[in-house]
Each structure stands twice: as structure tokens, then as C-alpha cells.
Scaffold this motif. Sequence first.
Motif, PDB file in Angstrom:
ATOM      1  N   HIS B  52       0.693  -1.118  -0.085  1.00  0.00           N
ATOM      2  CA  HIS B  52       0.155   0.079   0.045  1.00  0.00           C
ATOM      3  C   HIS B  52       0.799   1.105  -0.097  1.00  0.00           C
ATOM      4  CE1 HIS B  52      -4.246  -1.146   0.372  1.00  0.00           C
ATOM      5  NE2 HIS B  52      -3.732  -2.332   1.457  1.00  0.00           N
ATOM      6  N   GLU B  53       0.636   2.144  -0.813  1.00  0.00           N
ATOM      7  CA  GLU B  53       1.200   3.664  -0.853  1.00  0.00           C
ATOM      8  C   GLU B  53       2.509   3.433  -0.914  1.00  0.00           C
ATOM      9  OE1 GLU B  53       0.253   5.759   2.826  1.00  0.00           O
ATOM     10  OE2 GLU B  53      -1.844   5.698   2.484  1.00  0.00           O
ATOM     11  N   GLU B  54       2.641   2.465  -1.844  1.00  0.00           N
ATOM     12  CA  GLU B  54       4.238   2.305  -2.476  1.00  0.00           C
ATOM     13  C   GLU B  54       4.381   2.916  -3.607  1.00  0.00           C
ATOM     14  OE1 GLU B  54       7.894  -0.983  -2.050  1.00  0.00           O
ATOM     15  OE2 GLU B  54       5.806  -1.573  -2.631  1.00  0.00           O
ATOM     16  N   PHE B  55       5.516   3.446  -3.947  1.00  0.00           N
ATOM     17  CA  PHE B  55       5.729   4.126  -5.350  1.00  0.00           C
ATOM     18  C   PHE B  55       6.849   3.071  -6.039  1.00  0.00           C
ATOM     19  CE2 PHE B  55       5.113   7.829  -8.193  1.00  0.00           C
ATOM     20  CZ  PHE B  55       5.709   7.287  -9.342  1.00  0.00           C
ATOM     21  N   ILE B  56       6.596   2.453  -6.900  1.00  0.00           N
ATOM     22  CA  ILE B  56       7.785   1.629  -7.251  1.00  0.00           C
ATOM     23  C   ILE B  56       8.021   1.941  -8.899  1.00  0.00           C
ATOM     24  CG2 ILE B  56       7.137  -0.492  -5.960  1.00  0.00           C
ATOM     25  CD1 ILE B  56       6.713  -1.923  -8.624  1.00  0.00           C
ATOM     26  N   ILE B 221      15.057   7.259  -9.340  1.00  0.00           N
ATOM     27  CA  ILE B 221      15.558   7.419  -8.003  1.00  0.00           C
ATOM     28  C   ILE B 221      14.576   8.540  -7.334  1.00  0.00           C
ATOM     29  CG2 ILE B 221      17.450   7.950  -6.683  1.00  0.00           C
ATOM     30  CD1 ILE B 221      19.269   6.974  -9.000  1.00  0.00           C
ATOM     31  N   PHE B 222      14.326   9.418  -8.008  1.00  0.00           N
ATOM     32  CA  PHE B 222      13.564  10.628  -7.386  1.00  0.00           C
ATOM     33  C   PHE B 222      12.232  10.329  -6.925  1.00  0.00           C
ATOM     34  CE2 PHE B 222      11.272  14.521  -8.513  1.00  0.00           C
ATOM     35  CZ  PHE B 222      11.686  15.197  -7.240  1.00  0.00           C
ATOM     36  N   LEU B 223      11.675   9.353  -7.844  1.00  0.00           N
ATOM     37  CA  LEU B 223      10.155   9.201  -7.645  1.00  0.00           C
ATOM     38  C   LEU B 223       9.935   7.974  -6.664  1.00  0.00           C
ATOM     39  CD1 LEU B 223       8.758   9.996 -11.036  1.00  0.00           C
ATOM     40  CD2 LEU B 223       8.681  11.555  -9.290  1.00  0.00           C
ATOM     41  N   ALA B 224      10.483   7.016  -6.900  1.00  0.00           N
ATOM     42  CA  ALA B 224      10.350   5.640  -6.198  1.00  0.00           C
ATOM     43  C   ALA B 224      10.790   5.264  -4.966  1.00  0.00           C
ATOM     44  CB  ALA B 224      10.853   4.556  -7.417  1.00  0.00           C
ATOM     45  N   ASP B 225      10.065   4.357  -4.368  1.00  0.00           N
ATOM     46  CA  ASP B 225      10.479   3.601  -2.936  1.00  0.00           C
ATOM     47  C   ASP B 225      11.198   2.890  -3.395  1.00  0.00           C
ATOM     48  OD1 ASP B 225       8.930   5.559  -1.293  1.00  0.00           O
ATOM     49  OD2 ASP B 225       7.300   4.377  -2.107  1.00  0.00           O
ATOM     50  N   ARG B 226      10.984   1.919  -4.311  1.00  0.00           N
ATOM     51  CA  ARG B 226      11.788   0.762  -4.830  1.00  0.00           C
ATOM     52  C   ARG B 226      12.225   0.936  -6.305  1.00  0.00           C
ATOM     53  NH1 ARG B 226       9.440  -4.827  -3.623  1.00  0.00           N
ATOM     54  NH2 ARG B 226       7.363  -4.041  -3.868  1.00  0.00           N
ATOM     55  N   VAL B 227      13.103   0.444  -6.830  1.00  0.00           N
ATOM     56  CA  VAL B 227      13.293   0.570  -8.169  1.00  0.00           C
ATOM     57  C   VAL B 227      13.497  -1.056  -8.425  1.00  0.00           C
ATOM     58  CG1 VAL B 227      14.810   1.036 -10.143  1.00  0.00           C
ATOM     59  CG2 VAL B 227      14.487   2.664  -8.327  1.00  0.00           C
ATOM     60  N   ILE B 228      12.591  -1.411  -9.532  1.00  0.00           N
ATOM     61  CA  ILE B 228      12.586  -2.991  -9.947  1.00  0.00           C
ATOM     62  C   ILE B 228      13.459  -3.043 -11.102  1.00  0.00           C
ATOM     63  CG2 ILE B 228      11.275  -4.920 -10.497  1.00  0.00           C
ATOM     64  CD1 ILE B 228      10.663  -3.794  -7.739  1.00  0.00           C
ATOM     65  N   MET B 229      14.515  -3.763 -11.263  1.00  0.00           N
ATOM     66  CA  MET B 229      15.325  -3.865 -12.439  1.00  0.00           C
ATOM     67  C   MET B 229      15.020  -4.918 -13.220  1.00  0.00           C
ATOM     68  SD  MET B 229      18.747  -2.300 -10.718  1.00  0.00           S
ATOM     69  CE  MET B 229      17.898  -2.468  -9.143  1.00  0.00           C
ATOM     70  N   MET B 230      14.631  -5.037 -14.568  1.00  0.00           N
ATOM     71  CA  MET B 230      14.050  -6.079 -15.326  1.00  0.00           C
ATOM     72  C   MET B 230      15.379  -6.509 -16.073  1.00  0.00           C
ATOM     73  SD  MET B 230      10.309  -5.642 -15.951  1.00  0.00           S
ATOM     74  CE  MET B 230      10.088  -7.058 -17.157  1.00  0.00           C
ATOM     75  N   THR B 231      15.563  -8.177 -16.174  1.00  0.00           N
ATOM     76  CA  THR B 231      16.636  -8.395 -17.003  1.00  0.00           C
ATOM     77  C   THR B 231      16.113  -8.461 -18.698  1.00  0.00           C
ATOM     78  OG1 THR B 231      15.473 -10.708 -17.118  1.00  0.00           O
ATOM     79  CG2 THR B 231      17.010 -10.213 -15.677  1.00  0.00           C
ATOM     80  N   SER B 232      16.940  -8.266 -19.452  1.00  0.00           N
ATOM     81  CA  SER B 232      16.631  -8.214 -20.893  1.00  0.00           C
ATOM     82  C   SER B 232      15.728  -9.376 -21.354  1.00  0.00           C
ATOM     83  CB  SER B 232      17.745  -7.964 -21.699  1.00  0.00           C
ATOM     84  OG  SER B 232      18.405  -6.654 -21.370  1.00  0.00           O
ATOM     85  N   GLY B 233      14.702  -9.167 -22.187  1.00  0.00           N
ATOM     86  CA  GLY B 233      13.922 -10.238 -22.866  1.00  0.00           C
ATOM     87  C   GLY B 233      14.855 -10.932 -23.986  1.00  0.00           C
ATOM     88  N   PRO B 234      14.299 -11.840 -24.387  1.00  0.00           N
ATOM     89  CA  PRO B 234      13.081 -12.491 -23.911  1.00  0.00           C
ATOM     90  C   PRO B 234      13.182 -13.388 -22.482  1.00  0.00           C
ATOM     91  CG  PRO B 234      14.055 -14.020 -25.744  1.00  0.00           C
ATOM     92  CD  PRO B 234      15.024 -12.700 -25.469  1.00  0.00           C
ATOM     93  N   ARG B 235      12.066 -13.691 -22.077  1.00  0.00           N
ATOM     94  CA  ARG B 235      11.967 -14.398 -20.997  1.00  0.00           C
ATOM     95  C   ARG B 235      12.279 -13.547 -19.579  1.00  0.00           C
ATOM     96  NH1 ARG B 235      10.862 -19.592 -20.778  1.00  0.00           N
ATOM     97  NH2 ARG B 235      10.851 -20.716 -22.877  1.00  0.00           N
ATOM     98  N   ALA B 236      12.022 -12.288 -19.730  1.00  0.00           N
ATOM     99  CA  ALA B 236      12.391 -11.172 -18.669  1.00  0.00           C
ATOM    100  C   ALA B 236      11.791 -11.789 -17.397  1.00  0.00           C
ATOM    101  CB  ALA B 236      11.764  -9.759 -19.153  1.00  0.00           C
ATOM    102  N   ARG B 237      12.592 -11.341 -16.674  1.00  0.00           N
ATOM    103  CA  ARG B 237      11.945 -11.324 -15.076  1.00  0.00           C
ATOM    104  C   ARG B 237      12.723 -10.382 -14.279  1.00  0.00           C
ATOM    105  NH1 ARG B 237      13.222 -17.470 -14.286  1.00  0.00           N
ATOM    106  NH2 ARG B 237      11.710 -17.136 -12.617  1.00  0.00           N
ATOM    107  N   VAL B 238      12.200 -10.236 -13.054  1.00  0.00           N
ATOM    108  CA  VAL B 238      12.756  -9.403 -12.033  1.00  0.00           C
ATOM    109  C   VAL B 238      14.295  -9.565 -11.817  1.00  0.00           C
ATOM    110  CG1 VAL B 238      12.621  -8.321  -9.851  1.00  0.00           C
ATOM    111  CG2 VAL B 238      10.558  -8.932 -10.771  1.00  0.00           C
TER     112      VAL B 238
END
Lengths: 365, 274
Positions: B52-56, B221-238
Motif C-alpha cells: 500500500h502507498e508504495e511507489f515503485i 530514483i527521485f520518484l520511487a520507493d523501490r526500483v525494480i530492474m528487469m532483465t533483458s528479454g526474451p524471458r524477462a524477469r525481475v
Amino acid sequence: MKDKSIHILNFVGLGFFEPAIRLAAGEEVKKNLIALFRKVLLPVLSVGLFLLLWHSGAMVLYTIEKDARIEKALTERGQEAADLERACIESNGKDCKISTLPTPSQVWSAYQSLLADHSIISGKKAAFLEKVSATNEKRIADGLDPITYTGRPSFVDQIWTSLKTVFAGFLLALFIAVPIGIMLGLSDTLRSSVNWLIQIFKPVSPVVWLLLVTMIVVTVSKGSDGDSAFTISFISVGLCSMWATLVNTTMGVSSVDKDYINVAKVLNLSMSQKVFKIILPSSFPLIFTGLRITLSVAWMVLIAIELLAQSPGLGSFVWEEFQNGSSESNSKIIVAMFVIGIIGFLLDRIMLTIQKFVTFTEETV
Amino acid sequence: METTTEKPKLRRSDNGLFADKYMLDISQLTKIYPTPKGDYVVLDDLDLKVKHEEFISIIGHSGCGKSTLLTMIAGLNPISRGTIVVNNQTIKGPGPDRGVIFQSPSLLPWMSAYDNVMLGVKQVFAHGTKKDRDDIVKYYLSKVGLEDAMHKKAKELSQGMQQRVGIARAFALKPKVLLLDEPFGMLDSLTRGELQDVLIEVWNQEKITAIMITHDVDESIFLADRVIMMTSGPRARVGDILEIDFERPRLRKDVLDHPDYYKYREHLINFLEH
């Protein structure tokens, strides 16, 4: 005031007057003189050139026809007859008038005589109405139809009749093609299932539509004494001309920007909201382009249809003049040609102006 | 946002249970596009939980499936496998509980800014009075700095102004989750900065759970509480997750001056370059 009138002129598609107005206001004289030359003088020159070519062409045809006649008189009836024929042609005698392409000045005098004819006829009509007005009031009070003027219609009356027919046909096309186009645009299934019908009927000639409509209307209107010639011609005009609107509406509705559709999805808009708030406004430009084509097609086929359906209007005017073959007939036909062309142009301008009023364009103001 | 349980969450949740600890719960999400050469797997068993109330923010290379992920959460793109649960309800299509700010403002150009916002507000607050709806629309339009331009046609507004309307439209619907698909990607850098400030200001008051796709390291960085980095596709995941521990409300200047800023930045750039 100046800017406003320029704006209005550009809006209705008469932008070529702009330099004249700017020049009158004493603005950038050299630049506007050049613009005036390009936008006004050159077109005027081309009109002059056109008239010149027309005149000399008509003269050539006249000479050919004249020589042939004299030649014929000479071979069939001898020298004396040939001289008589020549004298007759040169004195513009009534019996040996040459019927070929008329010159511009002949067309102009035919135009004036048509106008004079109109004022005579409308004078007669007014006199007639005055004479029968008392009787008509009585007839209406008795529940009878009033007596109407049944004399020969003038050229101007024919124009109005044609405009009425084309307008009725256009409205018919609008009310058939736009709703059906929207439905087809919304449903892929519907579109692919009736596509054959559109593809086959779209290229059918106006004449065939007329025959088809006649078959149906004659049967349907059995027993009623309505004006079936008018009904037949306006329905045929509508059916011939509606295809452009149908196809354009279908295309406009089925190709609405995906972003707008996504907005509708995210907001969970109902079907009717989606259609009226998003799909229709965004396909307005294409629908209007279709309507413009429809109107110009309607005007074009109208003449042919009136001609064949014997319904009053410019088409039958042209046909009657052609059959009539009196001295001024050919000139009158050319007058009708110009009138048809100019009215078609004006109708298109009117549509363009309305289109600019009701549709959005992507340009930023 | 580590102190989640101490905040009064009940206010914002519909069923009033503490169990709905996560506003958004994505599990084993897979997206497959069938192609003539076989299936193309864009996302493979992706798991993501957002409080809740998280900005990612989600960052990754072009074509890694970030936008696919976002459109699936929005319900605009069918899911091949897995589930997306928003506020304890498995999503079954698009809906106004998830507000979307698109990359192009996607305003209806023939309507005024006011009418564009009102279109959605009418839909969500159908039960309210006309006055209430009018107040909501005007409030959010003035929040994004458009009180003087709200009756202009959308086509007459600049790109930046249009995106402000987009922000107002999304917040005015009071969604449970806000989805932002590279919202500032089409703007010049000055306008982008301005709009980031507008966004974070409105967000500070509303605290709507937000997920933002971005290409921009500084923005994330400025906006988020957490930054999720995704791997390059295909078969992308966190690939990696970075917690940004700046105080809120944040000011751009404070963030830039913070000693940790460059550490975060380096972390993100390192991930993206390898």
C-alpha cells in the motif's frame, strides 16, 4: 476587420482574394502584388485563353459544317441552290441555321434569354396565383387540394427542382450509410459477412440503379397518385451516391486511434458512451470526407437519372433541349453544363465549410 | 516504506482486512506471443508484490517487456499464465480501479481539458451530485496547474500541458493503483522535470500505490520507493530490486545533494550495463 475577412475567406475556401484585401490595406505592396498576379491574374488569363480556344474551335466547326452544306447543295441541286444556301447561312436565316458547337457569345446570349424567359414565367405564375388565390382559399376550406400552376417550368425552376432532388437523395444516403457504416465499423464479423455486397453493388452504374428502383417503386406505389418520378430519382441518387459515405464511415469507425479505445476501456465506458463520446467524434473527419464525395457523386448522377426518369430538373432540361433542336438549343445545353458545374463546385465548398466547423483537426492553433 | 504495518491502512482498503497487506500481487506471470517460428516468451514466471502507498518504478532495456507488464496489469493485454491480484481481487479486464497515465497523453482532442477529466469522473462517481463531480475535476486540474486552461480544447494544449491533464485525469478517478507507462518519455527534459514535480506533489497528498515504467535512472530514483530492474528479454524477469531510502516528501535538490544518491545511481547503471 481586415484579418477577420481574410480569415472568413480562407475558411470558406476563397483564400485567393487574400492578396487583394491585403493590397487594399496597403500592406507589403510588392509581395502582395506578386501574390495577386499569381492567384488572381493568372487564373483570369487562363479563363481568357479558354474562351479564345473555345471560340476559335467553334468557328472551325462552323466553317466545316457550312462548307459541307454548300457542297451538298452544289452536288445535289446545282450552282444556284449553293449560292442561295450560302446567302441563307450568312444572313443567319431560320431555315438554314447551323447546328454545331456554339461560340461563347452565343452561349452568353442563350443564358440571358433563359433568364428573360424565367422572369416572364414567374410573372405569369404570380399572376396566376393571384387570380386563383380566392378560389384556392375556398377549396382549402372545403377540404380540396388547391389549384397549382402547371405551366412550363423555367430554367431557374429546373435548377431548384434538381437541388431538391439531390438534397433528398443526399439525406437518404446519409441516413442509410452513416448508421450502417458505424455498425459495420464496430463489428469485424458483420463487416466480413456483408463485404461482398458492398464490393459488388458499389461499382453498379447509376442507370441500373434507376431501373431497379423503378421496378420497386412502381409496384409499391400502385394505387397512390404521388409524384413517383421524384421518388424514383431521389432514391436512385441516394443509392448511387451512398457508397463513399458507407465505406468511409466503416473505415473511420474501425480505425479509431488505439489510445482512445484504451481510454474507453480503462474508464469502463458503456457501449453507447464509447460510440458517441469517442468513436464518432474521432471518425468525423473521414465520415465528412465520405459525405463530400457522396454529395458530388449525387449531383453528377442526378443529371443522368433525371434525364432517364423523365423527372423534372436540369437533366430533363438538357434532354428536352437536345431533342428540341431549336436554334438556341445547343447554346442552352452549354449554359446548363456551366450551371451544373458551378453548382457542383458550390455544393462542395459548402460541405467543406461545414466540415471545418464540426470536425477537429490535429493542428494546434 | 518499511514501516507499513504502523500506518492506518484500513482507511484505504475496501474489505478492511489487514490481510491485504499488498495492494498489488503478481505471481508467476507469463506472457507468450505465438509466432510462426514458435512461441515468443516475453515474460517468464514474474513475481512482484507492491505494498500500500508504495511507489515503485520498473527500469530495463527497451523490449524487455516492461510495457507488456504494465498493460497486463491495466487489463488491456491478455495474460498467458499466472495471476494479477489488485486489492485482493484477481483482475479480469480493464477497470477504473487502475488508473493509467499513458506515454502519449491520449486525451480526446475534440474535448476540453475539463471534459476529458469529467468523462472519467462521471463514470466513477456516478452516484455523486453534479456539484461534487465539478469540484473533483476542478480540484485536480488546479492541482496540476491548469486552473486557467481547463476550458481549452485538448488539441490547443502543449504536450506538457496535455500530460498534466493526463495526470489530473488519473488521480481524479481515485484509483487503487496508478499505472504510469513512461509518462514523460515524449517530453523535453525541462518539461519532464516540471512534470515530475507536479506528479510527486499530487502523489504526496493522495499516496496512491503507483507503478511507473521508465527509461530514466534519475527519474526512477527521485520518484520511487523501490526500483525494480528487469532483465533483458526474451524471458524477462525481475533481476534486482533497489530500495530508495529518501525521506518523503522529497525535494529534488535534497535528493540530488544526498550522499546516497550517487550510490543508488551507480547501482542502477551497473545493472543496466551488464
